[in-house]
Scaffold this motif. Sequence first.
Motif, mmCIF file in Angstrom:
data_model
loop_
_atom_site.group_PDB
_atom_site.id
_atom_site.type_symbol
_atom_site.label_atom_id
_atom_site.label_comp_id
_atom_site.label_asym_id
_atom_site.label_seq_id
_atom_site.Cartn_x
_atom_site.Cartn_y
_atom_site.Cartn_z
ATOM 1 N N MET A 110 0.831 -1.196 0.000
ATOM 2 C CA MET A 110 0.000 0.000 0.000
ATOM 3 C C MET A 110 0.869 1.250 0.000
ATOM 4 O O MET A 110 0.577 2.227 -0.703
ATOM 5 C CB MET A 110 -0.944 -0.007 1.199
ATOM 6 C CG MET A 110 -2.027 -1.088 1.107
ATOM 7 S SD MET A 110 -3.224 -1.045 2.468
ATOM 8 C CE MET A 110 -4.126 0.463 2.063
ATOM 9 N N GLY A 111 1.969 1.217 0.776
ATOM 10 C CA GLY A 111 2.886 2.351 0.787
ATOM 11 C C GLY A 111 3.519 2.577 -0.573
ATOM 12 O O GLY A 111 3.665 3.718 -1.027
ATOM 13 N N LEU A 124 5.864 7.170 5.075
ATOM 14 C CA LEU A 124 6.715 6.588 6.103
ATOM 15 C C LEU A 124 6.343 5.117 6.238
ATOM 16 O O LEU A 124 5.179 4.790 6.460
ATOM 17 C CB LEU A 124 6.498 7.310 7.429
ATOM 18 C CG LEU A 124 7.166 6.700 8.668
ATOM 19 C CD1 LEU A 124 8.666 6.933 8.635
ATOM 20 C CD2 LEU A 124 6.565 7.283 9.951
ATOM 21 N N LEU A 125 7.316 4.210 6.076
ATOM 22 C CA LEU A 125 7.058 2.781 6.186
ATOM 23 C C LEU A 125 7.836 2.195 7.350
ATOM 24 O O LEU A 125 9.062 2.298 7.405
ATOM 25 C CB LEU A 125 7.458 2.062 4.891
ATOM 26 C CG LEU A 125 7.290 0.538 4.902
ATOM 27 C CD1 LEU A 125 5.820 0.148 5.007
ATOM 28 C CD2 LEU A 125 7.929 -0.095 3.675
ATOM 29 N N VAL A 184 -1.952 3.816 7.948
ATOM 30 C CA VAL A 184 -2.407 2.529 7.405
ATOM 31 C C VAL A 184 -1.755 1.424 8.218
ATOM 32 O O VAL A 184 -0.548 1.423 8.417
ATOM 33 C CB VAL A 184 -2.040 2.383 5.913
ATOM 34 C CG1 VAL A 184 -2.422 0.998 5.405
ATOM 35 C CG2 VAL A 184 -2.728 3.457 5.089
ATOM 36 N N LEU A 185 -2.565 0.475 8.674
ATOM 37 C CA LEU A 185 -2.072 -0.597 9.532
ATOM 38 C C LEU A 185 -2.515 -1.950 8.967
ATOM 39 O O LEU A 185 -3.641 -2.099 8.482
ATOM 40 C CB LEU A 185 -2.619 -0.421 10.948
ATOM 41 C CG LEU A 185 -2.041 -1.319 12.034
ATOM 42 C CD1 LEU A 185 -0.577 -0.972 12.296
ATOM 43 C CD2 LEU A 185 -2.837 -1.173 13.326
ATOM 44 N N SER A 186 -1.612 -2.938 9.041
ATOM 45 C CA SER A 186 -1.963 -4.305 8.650
ATOM 46 C C SER A 186 -1.229 -5.261 9.579
ATOM 47 O O SER A 186 -0.693 -4.847 10.604
ATOM 48 C CB SER A 186 -1.589 -4.556 7.185
ATOM 49 O OG SER A 186 -0.197 -4.514 7.020
ATOM 50 N N PRO A 192 -6.975 9.851 10.649
ATOM 51 C CA PRO A 192 -7.687 8.600 10.358
ATOM 52 C C PRO A 192 -6.737 7.411 10.320
ATOM 53 O O PRO A 192 -5.604 7.516 9.836
ATOM 54 C CB PRO A 192 -8.313 8.860 8.987
ATOM 55 C CG PRO A 192 -7.450 9.906 8.364
ATOM 56 C CD PRO A 192 -6.957 10.758 9.491
ATOM 57 N N ILE A 193 -7.193 6.269 10.845
ATOM 58 C CA ILE A 193 -6.447 5.013 10.800
ATOM 59 C C ILE A 193 -7.205 4.046 9.904
ATOM 60 O O ILE A 193 -8.389 3.760 10.139
ATOM 61 C CB ILE A 193 -6.281 4.410 12.205
ATOM 62 C CG1 ILE A 193 -5.487 5.356 13.111
ATOM 63 C CG2 ILE A 193 -5.596 3.047 12.128
ATOM 64 C CD1 ILE A 193 -5.413 4.904 14.563
ATOM 65 N N HIS A 194 -6.535 3.552 8.874
ATOM 66 C CA HIS A 194 -7.127 2.546 7.975
ATOM 67 C C HIS A 194 -6.537 1.185 8.312
ATOM 68 O O HIS A 194 -5.325 1.028 8.390
ATOM 69 C CB HIS A 194 -6.851 2.878 6.513
ATOM 70 C CG HIS A 194 -7.289 1.805 5.567
ATOM 71 N ND1 HIS A 194 -8.578 1.739 5.065
ATOM 72 C CD2 HIS A 194 -6.621 0.736 5.034
ATOM 73 C CE1 HIS A 194 -8.681 0.692 4.257
ATOM 74 N NE2 HIS A 194 -7.509 0.065 4.232
ATOM 75 N N LEU A 195 -7.401 0.190 8.507
ATOM 76 C CA LEU A 195 -6.974 -1.177 8.779
ATOM 77 C C LEU A 195 -7.242 -2.042 7.556
ATOM 78 O O LEU A 195 -8.382 -2.148 7.090
ATOM 79 C CB LEU A 195 -7.734 -1.741 9.980
ATOM 80 C CG LEU A 195 -7.484 -3.221 10.295
ATOM 81 C CD1 LEU A 195 -6.032 -3.453 10.695
ATOM 82 C CD2 LEU A 195 -8.428 -3.695 11.404
#
Length: 377
Positions: free
Chosen positions: A41-42, A54-55, A137-139, A171-174
Amino acid sequence: MERGAAAERFFRDKEAFQGIAGAAAESLGAQLFVGGNAALMGQKLASYPSLSVLLCGPIGPKLHELLDERMIVPPESLQETDEFHLIMEFQAGETWGSTEAPRANRFIFSHDMSNGRMSSLETFVASLAGFQPELVVLSCFHMMEGLGRDTWEGRLRESVSIMSAVPKGTPIHLELGSMADKDYMNRILLEFMPLVSSMGLNEQELLFLSQAGRGPHADMASWEGVPDVGGVSDILFWILERYGRSGPPSEAKLTRVHFHTLAYHVLASVDGHWGNQRAAVMAGARVATSQACGPQAVDVSKVELRAPLEFHSSYFEPRETLSLNPSEPVAVWRRGNVTFCLAPVLVCLEPLRTVGLGDAISAEGLMYSEFKAQWAL
């Protein structure tokens, strides 16, 4: 494979996995690509020159080499060796023993302890003050499942505490991922979901989430063919009502769910929190075709439309009959304070790769979405 479904599982035996990975690396035609949901996604977001990404994650030398040069990687995320995920891709009609795949898809497996334990989460949150992100963004939750209850139970609690430090209004996207433990899925929904503003998931993940939470259509074992739009809509509405801000007043932040399947995508969002969602779902549908078929212009002889031309907005009342209009290809309907946007997908008949499509779809949809932070504090 029998259902043509995507899946990802943790491979417990380290030595056996290393043997398989070694054989794969030495085989003719072996290819290396950027892996991991967050990195993919990054990488997609970094393709936009106006963005800085930022990764944070366990990043070995080969992955670092493959990343977009605009990607910012904290020194603490670098490690001496790479984590490998093995992708078994299959085309429609291919067989394994007596099993024949009805459509192209993939099975992913790994023995990735670093991502499974979310080892870079503390580094990530510590880096946010200097980076000041407009989106997080979180996974990797799906990878933690395979490490067992003793590991994920404590780490999940720690993740909730750590991510609570993300600045309010960000916002946090999961990106959910494939899972099989209903108890673990429920714990994510109850403990972590209150921190999440947006979520991305596919048809297997959507149905499993409903089964774990005893939501609509939870008695279904799997979708038959193209997932029914009305059934999908019911589950999306239930998610936003039970775990999001569509329901009774609560501290929940979830206001957006991006659902993607082979034939179509649906973006469901609570009114007043997100803008530009028609364009966002169209962008996701467009990138699904272009990435599966290749970077060249789409050859109409090599794609087909599998989305239903007419469908119902729900299994229940009120049940609206809707149809796709070629001159306005995004179908829109409302249910309570939730707006649904559906875009059909031109399905590639001979896809070059299926892995990473969901990540590209979610990233592109987020790129075109407008988060109204002042409404969500």
